[in-house]
Each structure stands twice: as structure tokens, then as C-alpha cells.
Design a protein around this motif. Structure first.
Motif, PDB file in Angstrom:
ATOM      1  N   GLU A 163       6.053   4.768   8.205  1.00  0.00           N
ATOM      2  CA  GLU A 163       6.403   4.752   6.788  1.00  0.00           C
ATOM      3  C   GLU A 163       5.405   3.846   6.086  1.00  0.00           C
ATOM      4  OE1 GLU A 163      10.468   3.450   6.642  1.00  0.00           O
ATOM      5  OE2 GLU A 163      11.084   5.072   7.996  1.00  0.00           O
ATOM      6  N   THR A 193       5.069   1.107   4.657  1.00  0.00           N
ATOM      7  CA  THR A 193       5.732  -0.160   4.363  1.00  0.00           C
ATOM      8  C   THR A 193       5.125  -1.278   5.206  1.00  0.00           C
ATOM      9  OG1 THR A 193       7.881  -1.265   4.472  1.00  0.00           O
ATOM     10  CG2 THR A 193       7.564   0.507   6.001  1.00  0.00           C
ATOM     11  N   LYS A 248       0.913  -2.463   4.702  1.00  0.00           N
ATOM     12  CA  LYS A 248       1.213  -1.035   4.577  1.00  0.00           C
ATOM     13  C   LYS A 248       0.019  -0.205   5.020  1.00  0.00           C
ATOM     14  CE  LYS A 248       3.649  -1.264   0.198  1.00  0.00           C
ATOM     15  NZ  LYS A 248       3.763  -0.638  -1.094  1.00  0.00           N
ATOM     16  N   GLN A 286      10.069   2.724  12.073  1.00  0.00           N
ATOM     17  CA  GLN A 286       9.541   2.632  10.698  1.00  0.00           C
ATOM     18  C   GLN A 286       8.009   2.581  10.691  1.00  0.00           C
ATOM     19  OE1 GLN A 286      11.520  -0.425   8.141  1.00  0.00           O
ATOM     20  NE2 GLN A 286      12.736  -0.800   9.964  1.00  0.00           N
TER      21      GLN A 286
END
Ligand code: SAH
Length: 266
Positions: free
Chosen positions: A95, A97, A109, A92
Motif C-alpha cells: 500500500e 503508506t 511510502k 500493508q
């Protein structure tokens, strides 16, 4: 010692592409034909082909989202965010996030990190194309933002109050050989007077106000970027410019950072 995540194989396996900057300043693309943009050794550093590709996609999205500073975009391309995360979260990493980094803390983020560093580099006396001078980061966490700062500044001091995170950040950073980055274990509420004055101060944790020590340690013409509680329960990004004429504070968009705490956690 934490095992290093090897990047998952499920990503697209095309070779790493250099970012080029074609006609429009905001349309960063991978593999175009316009003038080659200098990319800080993403292909040469021996990282997995896959992570370089997903990182260039992340950078293209950042540029589309309004990040314009080429030094910031190149730093985001060069620094391998997955190497700062536990293996289970590595897929991840690119991404947009925030993710847990242990000890109840989170890595922000990518777009918030890029936005804050871009803001930091727009201090009144700074040339946007050059590197910042000396920078202080409060809240090293896993060391990701500190690594980015080391690419866009001459010297970086980053301070963390949780011993375990300070140690983890040191482990993460060591193989990256960032000679201008100094990690410190301490309470950042007092800043770090030994490195002052700073061209930039950036905080990754938000308090009720901006400690006066930080403003004192800012150079004339320097800039501070930090989250701060503006009303009860809501935080905003605050920019403080220090000039010989005084202090100028600007309150920007709402953000959601972990709290700025006092004292050490051993
Ligand atoms: N920039 C970090 C974000 C980490 S989250 C990264 O890239 O991973 C914010 C960090 O601020 C946490 O690790 C927290 O422990 C730290 N922090 C909070 N108050 C602090 C203080 N007074 N001094 C130093 N670090 C602090």
C-alpha cells in the motif's frame, strides 16, 4: 533473528505476470501483449506468487502517478518490500503508506521512494536509460531503499546511525545477494569520504540544511536529493546539482521525513 514474513494468503492467487509496456509510456499493465519488458527476475527469484502480483499492481499505480523511469519501475517490481517489514505489517507492504521499522523510524511510502530515486537518476550528465555510478544513501533504515538503489546504480554505500537498524538491514539484505551494496554503521552527517566522489547522494532523513560534506563528496555532474526544513516545521524535497559552473539548488514538493540526527545510537 527476525522471522521472515510469509506473504498472507488473502491476496489474489493468479500467477505472476510480467510487466509489459504498451503504446502509452505511462500505462504499465500486467499481462499485456505488447513488447515484453525486461523484469528483473521477479518470477525467477522464488518469491510468493501473491506478492509478485500485488507488487505489479503497486508499480502500475506508480507509473500512473507519473514515475516514468523504467529502471526505477523494474527495481520497485523486483525488490520485495514485505521482506523489510515485521510480519504483522507485511500485508500493508504494497500500500502507498509509510510504516514503522522500529527504533522510532519509518520506511517511506513507495511513491516517495520511487520519486526520489527517479530524481536522483536525472542528474545532468546521466543517461536516463543507464545505471547511475556510485551512490551514497544517508539513513539505511530497514534497507529497502538501499536495495532499490542497488538495482539502479553500479555501487551503493548506505550509512545508518542506529546500530540496531544497521544490523536489521544487514539481515534483511543478506539473502538478496546484492554484491554492489555496502552497508555502513556511522554518522552520515559527514558523508562517507572513502567512497567519494558520488554520482548521486540521497538522504532519507531531513535536517535544517544540507551538510557541506555531502556537496563536497558529490562528483561534478552529480546530483543530491534530500528532504530539508525550508521554513520552521515544514520540510521540502531539495535537489542539488553540482557542475563545474557551481551548485544549483531546486526546492520541490513538501515531504515529511524523520529528522537527520548527529552522532551514533549504539
Ligand atoms: N531509506 C530507509 C528510510 C529509513 S528512515 C528505508 O528504506 O527504510 C531514515 C533513517 O535515517 C533512520 O533509520 C535514521 O536512523 C537515519 N538517520 C538519521 N540521521 C542519520 C545520520 N546522521 N546518519 C545516518 N543515518 C541517519
Amino acid at each position: 533473528m527476525k522471522s521472515r514474513p510469509s506473504f498472507p494468503a488473502k491476496f489474489n492467487t493468479s500467477p505472476p505476470q510480467k510487466l509489459v509496456k504498451p503504446s502509452s509510456p505511462l500505462s504499465w499493465v500486467a499481462g499485456g501483449t505488447a513488447k515484453q519488458h525486461t523484469v528483473a527476475s521477479s518470477a525467477a527469484s522464488g518469491l510468493g506468487l501473491d506478492s509478485a502480483t500485488v507488487r505489479s499492481t503497486m508499480v502500475r499505480r506508480l507509473a500512473e502517478g507519473g514515475i516514468e523511469d523504467e529502471l526505477v519501475l523494474n527495481a520497485m517490481l523486483a525488490v520485495e518490500r514485505h521482506k523489510f517489514l515485521d510480519t504483522a505489517l507485511a500485508n500493508q507492504a504494497y500500500e502507498d503508506t509509510s510504516l514503522p521499522i522500529g527504533f522510532g523510524q519509518t520506511i517511506s511510502k513507495p511513491n516517495v521512494v520511487a520519486r526520489m530515486i527517479e530524481l536522483l537518476r536525472h542528474g545532468k550528465n546521466l543517461r536516463i536509460t543507464g545505471k547511475l555510478g556510485r551512490v551514497l544513501e544517508i539513513g539505511t533504515g530497514c534497507g529497502y531503499q538501499a536495495a532499490l538503489l542497488s538495482h539502479v546504480s553500479q555501487e551503493v554505500y548506505s550509512i545508518e546511525r542506529i546500530k540496531g537498524l544497521y544490523e536489521r538491514a544487514r539481515e534483511n539484505i543478506r539473502p538478496m545477494r546484492l554484491g554492489n551494496l555496502h552497508l555502513l554503521f556511522g554518522d552520515g552527517l559527514q558523508g562517507y569520504p572513502s567512497g567519494a566522489p558520488y554520482a548521486g547522494i540521497i538522504a532519507a532523513a531531513g535536517g535544517e540544511n544540507i551538510p557541506t560534506e555531502w556537496i563536497e563528496q558529490l562528483a561534478d555532474g552529480g546530483r543530491l536529493v534530500a528532504p530539508m526544513s525550508v521554513t520552521k516545521g515544514s520540510q521540502s524535497l531539495v535537489v542539488i546539482d553540482k557542475t563545474s559552473a557551481g551548485i544549483h539548488k531546486t526546492v520541490l514538493e513538501p515531504v515529511n521525513f524523520v529528522p537527520l540526527l548527529s552522532g551514533l545510537s549504539e
